[in-house]
Design a protein around this motif. Structure first.
Motif, PDB file in Angstrom:
ATOM      1  N   ASN A  48       0.822  -1.209   0.000  1.00  0.00           N
ATOM      2  CA  ASN A  48       0.000   0.000   0.000  1.00  0.00           C
ATOM      3  C   ASN A  48       0.854   1.257   0.000  1.00  0.00           C
ATOM      4  OD1 ASN A  48      -2.484  -1.135  -0.238  1.00  0.00           O
ATOM      5  ND2 ASN A  48      -3.011  -0.997   1.925  1.00  0.00           N
ATOM      6  N   SER A  49       2.024   1.201   0.599  1.00  0.00           N
ATOM      7  CA  SER A  49       2.884   2.389   0.609  1.00  0.00           C
ATOM      8  C   SER A  49       3.393   2.707  -0.795  1.00  0.00           C
ATOM      9  CB  SER A  49       4.048   2.229   1.589  1.00  0.00           C
ATOM     10  OG  SER A  49       4.899   1.185   1.191  1.00  0.00           O
ATOM     11  N   ALA A  50       3.708   1.674  -1.581  1.00  0.00           N
ATOM     12  CA  ALA A  50       4.130   1.900  -2.974  1.00  0.00           C
ATOM     13  C   ALA A  50       2.969   2.456  -3.791  1.00  0.00           C
ATOM     14  CB  ALA A  50       4.634   0.600  -3.588  1.00  0.00           C
ATOM     15  N   LYS A  51       1.785   1.917  -3.557  1.00  0.00           N
ATOM     16  CA  LYS A  51       0.601   2.411  -4.262  1.00  0.00           C
ATOM     17  C   LYS A  51       0.310   3.854  -3.870  1.00  0.00           C
ATOM     18  CE  LYS A  51      -1.567  -2.137  -4.616  1.00  0.00           C
ATOM     19  NZ  LYS A  51      -2.702  -2.971  -4.185  1.00  0.00           N
ATOM     20  N   SER A  52       0.440   4.145  -2.595  1.00  0.00           N
ATOM     21  CA  SER A  52       0.180   5.501  -2.096  1.00  0.00           C
ATOM     22  C   SER A  52       1.161   6.505  -2.697  1.00  0.00           C
ATOM     23  CB  SER A  52       0.272   5.519  -0.570  1.00  0.00           C
ATOM     24  OG  SER A  52      -0.015   6.793  -0.076  1.00  0.00           O
ATOM     25  N   THR A  53       2.406   6.126  -2.769  1.00  0.00           N
ATOM     26  CA  THR A  53       3.424   7.007  -3.356  1.00  0.00           C
ATOM     27  C   THR A  53       3.114   7.294  -4.824  1.00  0.00           C
ATOM     28  OG1 THR A  53       5.109   6.191  -1.838  1.00  0.00           O
ATOM     29  CG2 THR A  53       5.890   7.259  -3.864  1.00  0.00           C
ATOM     30  N   LYS A  90       0.024   9.576  -5.080  1.00  0.00           N
ATOM     31  CA  LYS A  90       0.351  10.973  -4.750  1.00  0.00           C
ATOM     32  C   LYS A  90       1.039  11.653  -5.930  1.00  0.00           C
ATOM     33  CE  LYS A  90       0.701  10.396   0.218  1.00  0.00           C
ATOM     34  NZ  LYS A  90       1.601  10.308   1.368  1.00  0.00           N
ATOM     35  N   ASN A  91       1.976  10.965  -6.553  1.00  0.00           N
ATOM     36  CA  ASN A  91       2.677  11.527  -7.715  1.00  0.00           C
ATOM     37  C   ASN A  91       1.728  11.751  -8.883  1.00  0.00           C
ATOM     38  OD1 ASN A  91       5.128  11.519  -6.355  1.00  0.00           O
ATOM     39  ND2 ASN A  91       5.709   9.509  -7.130  1.00  0.00           N
ATOM     40  N   LEU A  92       0.838  10.792  -9.109  1.00  0.00           N
ATOM     41  CA  LEU A  92      -0.138  10.910 -10.192  1.00  0.00           C
ATOM     42  C   LEU A  92      -1.087  12.076  -9.938  1.00  0.00           C
ATOM     43  CD1 LEU A  92      -1.486   9.776 -12.762  1.00  0.00           C
ATOM     44  CD2 LEU A  92      -2.847   8.313 -11.266  1.00  0.00           C
ATOM     45  N   LEU A  93      -1.576  12.196  -8.719  1.00  0.00           N
ATOM     46  CA  LEU A  93      -2.510  13.265  -8.376  1.00  0.00           C
ATOM     47  C   LEU A  93      -1.850  14.633  -8.512  1.00  0.00           C
ATOM     48  CD1 LEU A  93      -4.198  11.610  -5.274  1.00  0.00           C
ATOM     49  CD2 LEU A  93      -5.219  11.936  -7.540  1.00  0.00           C
ATOM     50  N   TYR A 145      -8.244   7.898   0.331  1.00  0.00           N
ATOM     51  CA  TYR A 145      -9.173   7.143   1.177  1.00  0.00           C
ATOM     52  C   TYR A 145      -9.592   5.845   0.481  1.00  0.00           C
ATOM     53  CZ  TYR A 145     -13.261   5.911   3.935  1.00  0.00           C
ATOM     54  OH  TYR A 145     -14.171   5.232   4.699  1.00  0.00           O
ATOM     55  N   LEU A 146      -9.943   5.938  -0.804  1.00  0.00           N
ATOM     56  CA  LEU A 146     -10.311   4.737  -1.563  1.00  0.00           C
ATOM     57  C   LEU A 146      -9.172   3.720  -1.546  1.00  0.00           C
ATOM     58  CD1 LEU A 146     -12.142   6.137  -4.733  1.00  0.00           C
ATOM     59  CD2 LEU A 146     -13.165   5.071  -2.714  1.00  0.00           C
ATOM     60  N   LEU A 147      -7.966   4.208  -1.720  1.00  0.00           N
ATOM     61  CA  LEU A 147      -6.799   3.321  -1.701  1.00  0.00           C
ATOM     62  C   LEU A 147      -6.665   2.645  -0.336  1.00  0.00           C
ATOM     63  CD1 LEU A 147      -4.273   2.203  -3.096  1.00  0.00           C
ATOM     64  CD2 LEU A 147      -3.050   4.225  -2.263  1.00  0.00           C
ATOM     65  N   LYS A 187      -8.911   1.922   1.751  1.00  0.00           N
ATOM     66  CA  LYS A 187     -10.005   0.974   1.956  1.00  0.00           C
ATOM     67  C   LYS A 187     -10.030  -0.135   0.902  1.00  0.00           C
ATOM     68  CE  LYS A 187     -11.728   2.860   5.558  1.00  0.00           C
ATOM     69  NZ  LYS A 187     -11.727   2.150   6.828  1.00  0.00           N
ATOM     70  N   LYS A 188      -8.995  -0.143   0.053  1.00  0.00           N
ATOM     71  CA  LYS A 188      -8.883  -1.138  -1.027  1.00  0.00           C
ATOM     72  C   LYS A 188     -10.094  -1.099  -1.953  1.00  0.00           C
ATOM     73  CE  LYS A 188      -6.061  -4.316   1.758  1.00  0.00           C
ATOM     74  NZ  LYS A 188      -5.052  -3.417   2.006  1.00  0.00           N
ATOM     75  N   ARG A 189     -10.494   0.129  -2.309  1.00  0.00           N
ATOM     76  CA  ARG A 189     -11.664   0.339  -3.165  1.00  0.00           C
ATOM     77  C   ARG A 189     -11.324   1.044  -4.479  1.00  0.00           C
ATOM     78  NH1 ARG A 189     -15.787  -2.870  -1.431  1.00  0.00           N
ATOM     79  NH2 ARG A 189     -16.325  -2.479   0.724  1.00  0.00           N
ATOM     80  N   MET A 190     -10.067   1.053  -4.855  1.00  0.00           N
ATOM     81  CA  MET A 190      -9.686   1.706  -6.117  1.00  0.00           C
ATOM     82  C   MET A 190     -10.353   1.035  -7.310  1.00  0.00           C
ATOM     83  SD  MET A 190      -7.963   4.394  -5.488  1.00  0.00           S
ATOM     84  CE  MET A 190      -7.175   4.869  -7.001  1.00  0.00           C
TER      85      MET A 190
END
Length: 107
Positions: free
Chosen positions: A55-60, A63-66, A81-83, A85-88
């Motif tokens: 999740n930390s890799a996904k979050s990083t 954040k870069n994409l956003l 938040y979606l990330l 909650k595993k709701r992407m």
């Protein structure tokens, strides 16, 4: 529970937050833009759906994409938040449901 029902619940929650700030159209456009980005890039979508990636890799990456897309801060927080909650996986359905709700509100 059906993914569409869950997506609609997230969309309703978001619309209640956005309505107060009078940002319906802005958030609708930004959420749609983010959803399209995910749908157009199979690799990106697969990255976020892969359970082997932390999740930390996904979050990083998110954040870069956003930051690159320059989306409204509320969309950025909602996406994180979606990330968490595993709701992407529901992003496209949430975006569609949100758009429908916005069009109902605006007439």
């Amino acid at each position: 529970m059906s993914q569409i029902i869950i997506a609609r619940r997230y969309a309703k929650a978001l619309i209640h937050l956005v309505e107060k700030e009078k940002l319906l159209e802005t958030i609708d456009q930004d959420l749609s833009s983010l959803s399209q980005t995910f749908e157009q890039s199979g690799d990106l979508k697969n990255f976020f759906l892969d359970t082997k990636i932390s999740n930390s890799a996904k979050s990083t990456l998110l954040k870069n994409l956003l930051a690159k897309l320059r989306l409204d801060p509320l969309v950025q927080i909602f996406s994180q938040y979606l990330l968490s909650k595993k709701r992407m996986v529901l992003l496209s359905d949430i975006s569609t449901a949100f758009s429908q709700l916005v069009h109902q509100k605006l007439g």
